[in-house]
Design a protein around this motif. Structure first.
Motif, mmCIF file in Angstrom:
data_model
loop_
_atom_site.group_PDB
_atom_site.id
_atom_site.type_symbol
_atom_site.label_atom_id
_atom_site.label_comp_id
_atom_site.label_asym_id
_atom_site.label_seq_id
_atom_site.Cartn_x
_atom_site.Cartn_y
_atom_site.Cartn_z
ATOM 1 N N GLN A 39 0.929 -1.204 0.088
ATOM 2 C CA GLN A 39 -0.151 -0.077 -0.092
ATOM 3 C C GLN A 39 0.714 1.043 0.016
ATOM 4 O O GLN A 39 0.643 2.324 -0.888
ATOM 5 N N VAL A 40 1.777 1.146 0.889
ATOM 6 C CA VAL A 40 2.829 2.503 0.717
ATOM 7 C C VAL A 40 3.297 2.610 -0.650
ATOM 8 O O VAL A 40 3.618 3.791 -1.149
ATOM 9 N N LEU A 41 4.100 1.545 -1.083
ATOM 10 C CA LEU A 41 4.429 1.596 -2.716
ATOM 11 C C LEU A 41 3.580 2.210 -3.502
ATOM 12 O O LEU A 41 3.870 3.073 -4.331
ATOM 13 N N ILE A 42 2.342 1.747 -3.376
ATOM 14 C CA ILE A 42 1.525 2.188 -4.460
ATOM 15 C C ILE A 42 0.993 3.549 -4.174
ATOM 16 O O ILE A 42 0.832 4.272 -5.229
ATOM 17 N N GLN A 43 0.763 3.866 -2.972
ATOM 18 C CA GLN A 43 0.537 5.053 -2.613
ATOM 19 C C GLN A 43 1.668 6.324 -3.187
ATOM 20 O O GLN A 43 1.466 7.362 -3.838
ATOM 21 N N GLN A 44 2.859 5.874 -2.775
ATOM 22 C CA GLN A 44 3.985 6.727 -3.189
ATOM 23 C C GLN A 44 4.156 6.779 -4.714
ATOM 24 O O GLN A 44 4.255 7.778 -5.448
ATOM 25 N N ASP A 45 3.763 5.630 -5.506
ATOM 26 C CA ASP A 45 3.713 5.585 -7.061
ATOM 27 C C ASP A 45 2.486 6.382 -7.411
ATOM 28 O O ASP A 45 2.607 7.212 -8.353
ATOM 29 N N ASN A 46 1.363 6.477 -7.006
ATOM 30 C CA ASN A 46 0.348 7.154 -7.296
ATOM 31 C C ASN A 46 0.606 8.707 -6.921
ATOM 32 O O ASN A 46 0.239 9.538 -7.964
ATOM 33 N N ARG A 47 1.281 9.092 -5.997
ATOM 34 C CA ARG A 47 1.474 10.763 -5.750
ATOM 35 C C ARG A 47 2.487 11.034 -6.612
ATOM 36 O O ARG A 47 2.358 12.187 -7.409
ATOM 37 N N THR A 48 3.561 10.156 -7.167
ATOM 38 C CA THR A 48 4.461 10.513 -8.198
ATOM 39 C C THR A 48 3.718 10.508 -9.555
ATOM 40 O O THR A 48 4.020 11.622 -10.172
ATOM 41 N N LEU A 49 2.951 9.634 -9.860
ATOM 42 C CA LEU A 49 2.410 9.781 -10.939
ATOM 43 C C LEU A 49 1.243 10.970 -11.363
ATOM 44 O O LEU A 49 1.276 11.677 -12.254
ATOM 45 N N THR A 50 0.672 11.426 -10.214
ATOM 46 C CA THR A 50 -0.405 12.535 -10.160
ATOM 47 C C THR A 50 0.536 13.753 -10.188
ATOM 48 O O THR A 50 0.377 14.560 -10.897
ATOM 49 N N ASP A 51 1.697 13.677 -9.703
ATOM 50 C CA ASP A 51 2.555 15.089 -9.670
ATOM 51 C C ASP A 51 3.028 15.246 -11.148
ATOM 52 O O ASP A 51 2.935 16.232 -11.611
ATOM 53 N N ARG A 52 3.473 14.137 -11.562
ATOM 54 C CA ARG A 52 3.655 13.959 -12.929
ATOM 55 C C ARG A 52 2.526 14.544 -13.981
ATOM 56 O O ARG A 52 3.040 15.425 -14.688
ATOM 57 N N SER A 106 -7.390 11.132 -10.169
ATOM 58 C CA SER A 106 -7.463 9.575 -9.879
ATOM 59 C C SER A 106 -6.375 8.935 -10.550
ATOM 60 O O SER A 106 -5.854 9.292 -11.528
ATOM 61 N N VAL A 107 -6.219 7.698 -9.991
ATOM 62 C CA VAL A 107 -5.034 6.887 -10.498
ATOM 63 C C VAL A 107 -5.681 5.419 -10.742
ATOM 64 O O VAL A 107 -6.304 4.910 -9.720
ATOM 65 N N MET A 108 -5.348 4.636 -11.850
ATOM 66 C CA MET A 108 -6.018 3.222 -11.816
ATOM 67 C C MET A 108 -4.980 2.370 -12.749
ATOM 68 O O MET A 108 -3.967 2.994 -13.445
ATOM 69 N N GLN A 109 -5.431 1.119 -12.863
ATOM 70 C CA GLN A 109 -4.505 0.081 -13.679
ATOM 71 C C GLN A 109 -5.153 -0.131 -15.080
ATOM 72 O O GLN A 109 -6.368 -0.398 -14.947
ATOM 73 N N GLN A 110 -4.504 -0.054 -15.909
ATOM 74 C CA GLN A 110 -5.265 -0.125 -17.219
ATOM 75 C C GLN A 110 -4.237 -1.009 -18.340
ATOM 76 O O GLN A 110 -3.105 -0.540 -18.330
ATOM 77 N N VAL A 133 -1.543 10.861 -17.810
ATOM 78 C CA VAL A 133 -0.141 10.435 -18.026
ATOM 79 C C VAL A 133 -0.443 8.902 -17.438
ATOM 80 O O VAL A 133 -0.722 8.539 -16.388
ATOM 81 N N GLY A 134 0.663 8.024 -18.188
ATOM 82 C CA GLY A 134 0.660 6.647 -17.673
ATOM 83 C C GLY A 134 2.239 6.186 -18.012
ATOM 84 O O GLY A 134 2.847 6.754 -18.844
ATOM 85 N N ARG A 135 2.392 5.234 -16.974
ATOM 86 C CA ARG A 135 3.546 4.319 -17.484
ATOM 87 C C ARG A 135 3.519 3.112 -17.003
ATOM 88 O O ARG A 135 2.516 2.457 -16.408
ATOM 89 N N SER A 136 4.439 2.089 -17.455
ATOM 90 C CA SER A 136 4.340 0.677 -17.337
ATOM 91 C C SER A 136 4.378 0.485 -15.700
ATOM 92 O O SER A 136 5.145 1.030 -14.993
ATOM 93 N N SER A 137 3.565 -0.557 -15.280
ATOM 94 C CA SER A 137 3.287 -1.035 -13.968
ATOM 95 C C SER A 137 4.253 -2.210 -13.642
ATOM 96 O O SER A 137 4.495 -2.734 -12.672
ATOM 97 N N GLN A 138 5.184 -2.448 -14.598
ATOM 98 C CA GLN A 138 6.030 -3.750 -14.455
ATOM 99 C C GLN A 138 7.183 -3.366 -13.192
ATOM 100 O O GLN A 138 7.511 -3.953 -12.554
ATOM 101 N N LEU A 140 6.876 -1.439 -10.533
ATOM 102 C CA LEU A 140 6.158 -1.570 -9.314
ATOM 103 C C LEU A 140 5.873 -3.069 -9.038
ATOM 104 O O LEU A 140 6.365 -3.438 -7.998
ATOM 105 N N THR A 141 5.400 -3.729 -10.141
ATOM 106 C CA THR A 141 5.339 -5.130 -9.889
ATOM 107 C C THR A 141 6.410 -5.957 -9.409
ATOM 108 O O THR A 141 6.375 -6.832 -8.713
ATOM 109 N N ARG A 142 7.557 -5.750 -10.554
ATOM 110 C CA ARG A 142 8.780 -6.234 -10.216
ATOM 111 C C ARG A 142 9.451 -6.160 -8.632
ATOM 112 O O ARG A 142 9.693 -7.006 -7.996
ATOM 113 N N GLN A 143 9.025 -4.820 -8.148
ATOM 114 C CA GLN A 143 9.773 -4.462 -6.931
ATOM 115 C C GLN A 143 8.833 -5.113 -5.635
ATOM 116 O O GLN A 143 9.461 -5.500 -4.686
#
Length: 443
Positions: A39-52, A106-110, A133-138, A140-143
């Motif tokens: 949850q922490v990593l997803i929230q951090q990734d969501n903030r980074t992606l939203t800021d971007r 909002s952020v979602m997986q597509q 704006v989107g980027r690959s989820s790999q 985050l999944t790998r981490q």
């Protein structure tokens, strides 16, 4: 070895319970930690992606049209809306299918992308600019996968170490119990009631050892009393029985009628049975006390066997039996080292059993063979009923067929005497054949 002990051992049960408890506890904690980290990593990734997405929207202009370049691996979708009219300004070629579920900020997986949507008003104030704006989820999944595998490996290593630690600790705790078991087993094998060592642990094991020693002391006292009674009774009974037997034999030689002779013969038969029982009880007490004396000497086993079969010729004929004797012709001598009196009693006992339990009008097979320095004396007879467990016949007071006379001591005494002569007595049975076999070392 300890690892080969049966699965019902206390030590293995302690190890399994401890490992299972540790596994369940650590697995629950690991799942909780993994979920929190995810949850922490997803929230951090969501903030980074939203800021971007927010920065991308701030740098985009409609009048004049200015669209910044996306970073490597990013996909972008720009849409300008004024009133009821929407116009696509830009969409990356690899942009996934339209994300209808996305709302503002909002952020979602597509598909394999994570998408963030930002909506802001244009500078002129007449429309709205929607930026996705989107980027690959790999990554985050790998981490998350690496963290999950790290937790799994940590769990397995910790469970292994805890299991080994529980195994060692339980072995250390159960060491006094193992010493008690080993001592009790040695007592059972040696057929002597001796105290077991008492640990100085001050716990239940010490109390258990004291209790067992008290029980063994009472057992030893009862066994000694029994042996003393058998020995004393046997000695006391032998003299009057011998006197009665002699008097009856003398009376038979006098002039008496047939009725009196039949009566004396019946009494003499019963006296002989009592005498054999007394001799067996005396031999049993001596064997139990370890006071039976042997006088070993070189004996020609074939000559002794032929002499004894001559003595049993009448009993064999009365039972309508046939005796076949086979000697190994390849052997020039059947000399064995044994006590002649004791060996005579053993062979007579085996002959008596074979004659008593053999099926009438059948053949007794007696063989003396020599194989690799071992002389084998065997006697086989056909039985009327099958013997399911012939090994139990060497236990005292056990009879396979209680309908016949006897007290279940003969084969036990024979087994003990043969063992003292460094030989072995083996009893085996098939569906209708019983075999007694003695193995001697050739001299």
């Amino acid at each position: 070895m300890s690892f080969l002990r049966p699965a019902r051992s206390i030590r293995l049960k302690i190890g399994l319970v401890f490992s299972a408890t540790f596994f369940l506890g650590f697995a629950g904690a690991a799942l909780y930690v993994f979920e929190q980290v995810r949850q922490v990593l997803i929230q951090q990734d969501n903030r980074t992606l939203t800021d971007r997405a927010s920065r991308f929207a701030e740098r985009t202009s409609v009048y004049p049209l200015v669209i910044p370049l996306p970073d490597r691996g990013e996909v972008v979708s720009l849409e300008y809306t004024t009133g009821q009219v929407s116009k696509k300004l830009y969409r990356s070629p690899s942009f996934p299918a339209p994300a209808l579920a996305l709302t503002a900020d909002s952020v979602m997986q597509q598909d394999t992308f994570r998408l963030a949507r930002v909506v802001r008003a244009t500078d002129d104030g007449y429309g709205k600019l929607t930026v996705i704006v989107g980027r690959s989820s790999q990554p985050l999944t790998r981490q998350l996968g690496q963290i999950g595998w790290l937790l799994v490996l940590t769990l397995l290593m910790s469970m292994t170490l805890s299991g080994l630690g529980a195994w060692w600790l339980s072995g250390w705790l159960l060491r006094p119990l193992r010493a008690i078991i080993d001592s009790a087993r040695s007592v059972n094998q040696a057929e002597h009631v001796t105290p077991i060592p008492t640990p100085t642990t001050g716990d239940e094991f010490q109390e258990l050892a004291h209790t067992i020693n008290d029980m063994l002391a009472r057992i030893r006292q009862a066994v000694d009393t029994q042996h003393n009674f058998f020995a004393a009774a046997s000695h006391e009974l032998r003299t009057p029985l011998s006197i009665l037997r002699t008097e009856i034999e003398v009376a038979q030689r006098e002039t008496i009628n047939e009725r009196e002779r039949h009566f004396l013969t019946s009494q003499l038969t019963e006296l002989r049975r009592l005498s054999r029982l007394v001799d067996d009880l005396l031999a049993m007490s001596q064997l139990r006390a370890g006071t039976l004396q042997l006088r070993p000497e070189c004996i020609e086993l074939d000559d002794l066997t032929l002499h004894l079969t001559e003595r049993y010729h009448r009993a064999i004929k009365e039972r309508n039996l046939y005796l076949a004797i086979q000697l190994d012709e390849s052997s020039s001598s059947f000399t064995v080292l044994a006590d002649q009196d004791k060996l005579t009693n053993v062979l007579l006992n085996l002959l008596d059993n074979a004659v008593k339990y053999a099926r009438p009008q059948t053949q007794l097979d007696l063989r003396i063979l020599s194989q690799n320095g071992i002389i084998i004396w065997s006697l086989a007879n056909l039985t009327s009923v099958p013997i399911p467990d012939p090994e139990r016949l060497i236990h005292e007071f056990y009879q396979a067929d209680v309908r016949h006379d006897g007290y279940g001591l003969g084969l036990w005494i024979s087994h003990q005497i043969v063992r003292l002569m460094d030989s072995s007595l083996t009893l085996s049975a098939t569906q209708d054949t019983f075999r007694a076999e003695i193995r001697f070392t050739s001299q």
